[in-house]
Design a protein around this motif. Structure first.
Motif, short mmCIF file in Angstrom:
data_model
loop_
_atom_site.label_atom_id
_atom_site.label_comp_id
_atom_site.label_asym_id
_atom_site.label_seq_id
_atom_site.Cartn_x
_atom_site.Cartn_y
_atom_site.Cartn_z
N GLN A 21 8.80 6.36 -8.66
CA GLN A 21 8.86 5.68 -9.96
C GLN A 21 7.83 4.56 -10.04
OE1 GLN A 21 11.15 6.59 -12.65
NE2 GLN A 21 9.47 5.48 -13.59
N LEU A 22 7.72 3.76 -8.97
CA LEU A 22 6.75 2.66 -8.96
C LEU A 22 5.34 3.21 -9.10
CD1 LEU A 22 5.97 -0.33 -8.44
CD2 LEU A 22 5.97 0.21 -5.99
N LEU A 23 5.02 4.22 -8.34
CA LEU A 23 3.69 4.81 -8.38
C LEU A 23 3.40 5.44 -9.74
CD1 LEU A 23 1.24 5.28 -6.58
CD2 LEU A 23 2.32 7.37 -5.75
N THR B 69 -6.31 8.62 -5.92
CA THR B 69 -6.37 8.77 -4.46
C THR B 69 -5.41 7.79 -3.79
OG1 THR B 69 -8.17 7.18 -4.20
CG2 THR B 69 -8.78 9.50 -4.59
N ALA B 70 -5.19 8.00 -2.50
CA ALA B 70 -4.30 7.12 -1.75
C ALA B 70 -5.05 6.01 -1.02
CB ALA B 70 -3.48 7.94 -0.76
N HIS B 71 -6.26 6.33 -0.52
CA HIS B 71 -6.99 5.39 0.33
C HIS B 71 -8.48 5.42 0.02
CE1 HIS B 71 -3.77 7.49 2.72
NE2 HIS B 71 -3.29 6.25 2.68
N PRO B 72 -9.18 4.31 0.24
CA PRO B 72 -10.63 4.34 0.21
C PRO B 72 -11.12 5.35 1.25
CG PRO B 72 -9.84 2.08 0.26
CD PRO B 72 -8.65 2.95 0.54
N ASP B 73 -11.97 6.21 0.87
CA ASP B 73 -12.62 7.33 1.58
C ASP B 73 -12.08 8.69 1.15
OD1 ASP B 73 -10.38 7.98 3.24
OD2 ASP B 73 -11.32 7.25 5.06
N ASP B 74 -10.87 8.72 0.50
CA ASP B 74 -10.36 10.00 -0.02
C ASP B 74 -11.33 10.63 -1.01
OD1 ASP B 74 -8.07 9.64 1.46
OD2 ASP B 74 -6.77 9.14 -0.23
N ILE C 87 -5.23 -0.46 -6.29
CA ILE C 87 -3.90 -1.07 -6.34
C ILE C 87 -3.59 -1.57 -4.92
CG2 ILE C 87 -1.44 -0.67 -6.71
CD1 ILE C 87 -2.25 1.64 -8.58
N ASP C 88 -3.32 -2.84 -4.82
CA ASP C 88 -3.01 -3.42 -3.50
C ASP C 88 -1.62 -4.04 -3.59
OD1 ASP C 88 -3.16 -4.29 -0.95
OD2 ASP C 88 -4.82 -5.69 -1.23
N HIS C 89 -0.60 -3.19 -3.48
CA HIS C 89 0.78 -3.60 -3.69
C HIS C 89 1.55 -3.48 -2.37
CE1 HIS C 89 4.91 -3.59 -5.29
NE2 HIS C 89 4.42 -4.09 -6.40
N ARG C 90 2.38 -4.47 -2.08
CA ARG C 90 3.09 -4.48 -0.80
C ARG C 90 4.03 -3.29 -0.61
NH1 ARG C 90 5.57 -8.34 -3.96
NH2 ARG C 90 7.82 -8.05 -4.31
N ASP C 91 4.49 -2.71 -1.71
CA ASP C 91 5.39 -1.56 -1.61
C ASP C 91 4.65 -0.22 -1.60
OD1 ASP C 91 7.67 -3.16 -1.54
OD2 ASP C 91 7.79 -3.26 -3.73
N CYS D 75 -4.76 3.98 -4.78
CA CYS D 75 -3.43 3.37 -4.81
C CYS D 75 -3.08 2.52 -3.60
CB CYS D 75 -2.38 4.46 -5.03
SG CYS D 75 -2.55 5.27 -6.65
N SER D 76 -4.04 2.30 -2.72
CA SER D 76 -3.88 1.30 -1.66
C SER D 76 -5.27 0.82 -1.24
CB SER D 76 -3.14 1.87 -0.45
OG SER D 76 -4.01 2.60 0.39
N ALA D 77 -5.29 -0.30 -0.55
CA ALA D 77 -6.57 -0.84 -0.06
C ALA D 77 -6.95 -0.26 1.30
CB ALA D 77 -6.51 -2.36 0.02
N GLY D 78 -6.10 0.61 1.85
CA GLY D 78 -6.39 1.17 3.18
C GLY D 78 -6.30 0.13 4.26
#
Length: 261
Positions: A134-136, A56-61, A118-122, A85-88
């Motif tokens: 590629q990073l993802l 998923t992309a965000h918490p709640d997805d 995953i909590d990455h700045r990019d 893949c993010s902390a939202g």
């Protein structure tokens, strides 16, 4: 033939509610039959050996879009994990949302030990930012290999809501799949994006989803739908007024149709 002095108004006033009641009753009956019959034929007989990763992309997805898949896999005996893949953190609520994600997943049958953020700045939570493929893909592939995953579930090219972060997940999994970088036997299921009309007709979409082709179809019981709503309510920081309306009317709280890459 003339409509008579009263016109068609009274007839329409009677027929429209009657037709809606018949359609709703038929949808409910088909819903029960689909659940009882196991509408996901692709998993039947082997779900106990499935180690599924929901990306998923965000918490709640996981609750807003994928609850039918998560609960359907659990019902069939599959083991599931979540890679978010993010902390939202779009509104600087990342730490709060991580905790809400764990609470939601627990209600959906996934322990905190199987939830990774995953909590990455990019990889920022931003509806206008497309994440680097590629990073993802590297993050996702490492998680698949480390956890012996043999099924991945994520968004399709439409991202359900058109969110750029959602679509980025599809691009990353599409890349891994097309370049044959996934482990042998690892399949990828993507959640079907539907029209705005179908998106907000709740269980009335059951007959449509049942008739249209898909590689996996998960339809929740009434009890499971309430479970999905409880999971969604764990995301208290996100429960604005329109999210309550979403929970009432969105078919994604009841139905998931998916396709194999």
């Amino acid at each position: 033939m003339a409509a008579g002095p009263w016109g068609w108004g009274p007839a329409v006033a009677v027929l429209v509610p009657l037709l809606l009641a018949l359609l709703l009753g038929g949808a409910r009956r088909l819903r029960r039959l689909s659940v009882a019959g196991g509408a996901c034929a692709d998993l039947r007989g082997r779900a106990g050996g499935v180690r599924a990763l929901l990306v998923t992309a965000h918490p709640d997805d996981e609750a807003m879009f994928f609850a039918p898949t998560v609960l359907g896999l659990g019902r069939a005996g599959a083991r599931a994990a979540v890679l978010c893949c993010s902390a939202g953190n779009y509104y600087n609520q990342g730490e709060i949302r991580k905790k809400e994600l764990e609470q939601s997943c627990l209600l959906l049958g996934i322990p905190a030990s199987n939830v990774t953020v995953i909590d990455h700045r990019d990889l920022p939570d931003n509806p206008s930012v497309e994440w680097d493929t590629q990073l993802l893909a590297d993050f996702v592939l490492k998680h698949i290999e480390a956890n012996n995953i043999n099924m991945v579930v994520t968004f399709d090219a439409g991202g359900v809501s058109g969110h750029a972060n959602h679509i980025s997940l599809y691009a990353a999994l599409r890349y891994l799949h097309s370049e044959r970088k996934l482990p042998e036997g690892c399949s990828v299921l993507v959640l079907e994006s539907v029209s705005i009309f179908r998106k907000y007709i709740s269980i009335l979409d059951v007959p449509i989803s049942y008739l249209l082709p898909s590689d996996a179809l998960f339809i929740l019981t009434e009890e499971e739908t309430e479970q999905a709503k409880r999971a969604m309510r764990c995301h208290r920081s996100q429960l604005l007024w329109f999210r309550h309306i979403y929970m009432l009317f969105s078919r994604y709280m009841v139905i998931n149709s998916l396709r194999l890459l």
